[in-house]
Design an enzyme around this catalytic site. Structure first.
Site, PDB file in Angstrom:
ATOM      1  CD  GLU A 231     -28.073  -4.077  88.608  1.00 63.62           C
ATOM      2  OE1 GLU A 231     -28.561  -5.182  88.305  1.00 63.62           O
ATOM      3  OE2 GLU A 231     -26.912  -3.739  88.300  1.00 63.62           O
TER       4      GLU A 231
ATOM      5  CB  CYS B  70     -22.210  -7.037  85.430  1.00 60.70           C
ATOM      6  SG  CYS B  70     -21.339  -6.548  83.954  1.00 60.70           S
TER       7      CYS B  70
ATOM      8  CG  HIS C 118     -26.107  -4.421  85.045  1.00 59.14           C
ATOM      9  ND1 HIS C 118     -25.368  -4.108  86.153  1.00 59.14           N
ATOM     10  CD2 HIS C 118     -25.216  -4.542  84.037  1.00 59.14           C
ATOM     11  CE1 HIS C 118     -24.087  -4.040  85.839  1.00 59.14           C
ATOM     12  NE2 HIS C 118     -23.965  -4.299  84.557  1.00 59.14           N
TER      13      HIS C 118
HETATM   14  N1  GLN Z   1     -16.247  -5.407  82.627  1.00 58.39           N
HETATM   15  C1  GLN Z   1     -16.455  -5.090  84.004  1.00 58.39           C
HETATM   16  C2  GLN Z   1     -15.480  -5.840  84.910  1.00 58.39           C
HETATM   17  O1  GLN Z   1     -14.556  -6.470  84.480  1.00 58.39           O
HETATM   18  C3  GLN Z   1     -17.862  -5.393  84.422  1.00 58.39           C
HETATM   19  C4  GLN Z   1     -18.817  -4.387  83.885  1.00 58.39           C
HETATM   20  C5  GLN Z   1     -20.079  -4.230  84.673  1.00 58.39           C
HETATM   21  O2  GLN Z   1     -20.200  -4.643  85.826  1.00 58.39           O
HETATM   22  N2  GLN Z   1     -21.038  -3.581  84.093  1.00 58.39           N
HETATM   23  O3  GLN Z   1     -15.635  -5.751  86.087  1.00 58.39           O
END
Ligand code: GLN
Length: 200
Positions: free
Chosen positions: A181, A82, A179
């Site tokens: 994890e 992410c 994710h």
């Molecule tokens: N939208 C977030 C960002 O720009 C990422 C979100 C996340 O890691 N769950 O970092």
């Protein structure tokens, strides 16, 4: 076991603890990494989910941005989830002013592409390289998740969701929009641990 890889989790911001647990379950020695000396002591690194703009700022502030770029350039296996995926992108489509990335994957990512926090969702994702025989596809948790808008020729696309690329790999760098994890299913972490083991 001398061939147990030591894998760090970048611990500037984000869901560090969950990754440490997932890595330990996938038979790695996992430890948090905040400083360049700590980075020097690991065989591979996970960059967690969180907020990429904050993580970027803290990486610069803690003197970690350059050491991270050097290790990734030198071939250290790295896995970003992410916000971590955003950190591994050579280019962000919609960066905050001054937002820097570590880079390492020849891709352009779109931040928050799947919507806002309250539009977070879970979906089954088939990931190339992950056996589905016993457990089925990976359950992807998407939280303000980015997607990969475009990739260069040397990037392998490992998974798509709703027609968008959500897992990619370029040599020693792996990234997912979701994710693993957070699910208790450690197959993606096991895949990464194998990538680290392969370069020991
Ligand atoms: N939208 C977030 C960002 O720009 C990422 C979100 C996340 O890691 N769950 O970092």
């Amino acid at each position: 076991m001398s061939d147990t890889p030591v894998i760090g989790v970048l611990a500037l911001q984000g869901d560090v603890r969950e990754h440490l647990i997932a890595l330990a379950s996938a038979d790695a020695l996992a430890r948090p990494v905040r400083r360049p000396e700590e980075l020097a002591g690991v065989d591979g690194l996970v960059i967690p989910g969180g907020e990429s703009t904050t993580m970027s700022k803290l990486a610069v502030l803690f003197g970690m941005m350059e050491p991270l770029r050097e290790r990734v350039r030198a071939g250290m296996p790295v896995y970003g989830t992410c916000a971590g995926m955003i950190m591994l992108a050579d280019k962000i489509l919609d960066p905050r002013a001054g937002q820097e990335t570590v880079g390492g994957i020849d891709m352009i990512v779109r931040r928050n592409a799947f919507g806002r926090q309250n539009e977070s969702f879970e979906a089954s994702v088939t990931v190339r390289g992950i056996e589905e025989d016993t457990q089925g596809p990976v359950e992807g948790v998407f939280i303000r998740a980015p997607w990969v808008e475009s990739v260069g020729a040397s990037v392998q696309v490992l998974a798509e969701h709703r027609g968008h690329m959500v897992a990619v790999r370029q040599k020693n760098a792996l990234a997912t929009s979701f994710h693993p994890e957070l699910t208790g299913d450690h197959r993606v972490h096991a895949l990464f641990v194998e990538m680290v083991r392969a370069v020991l």
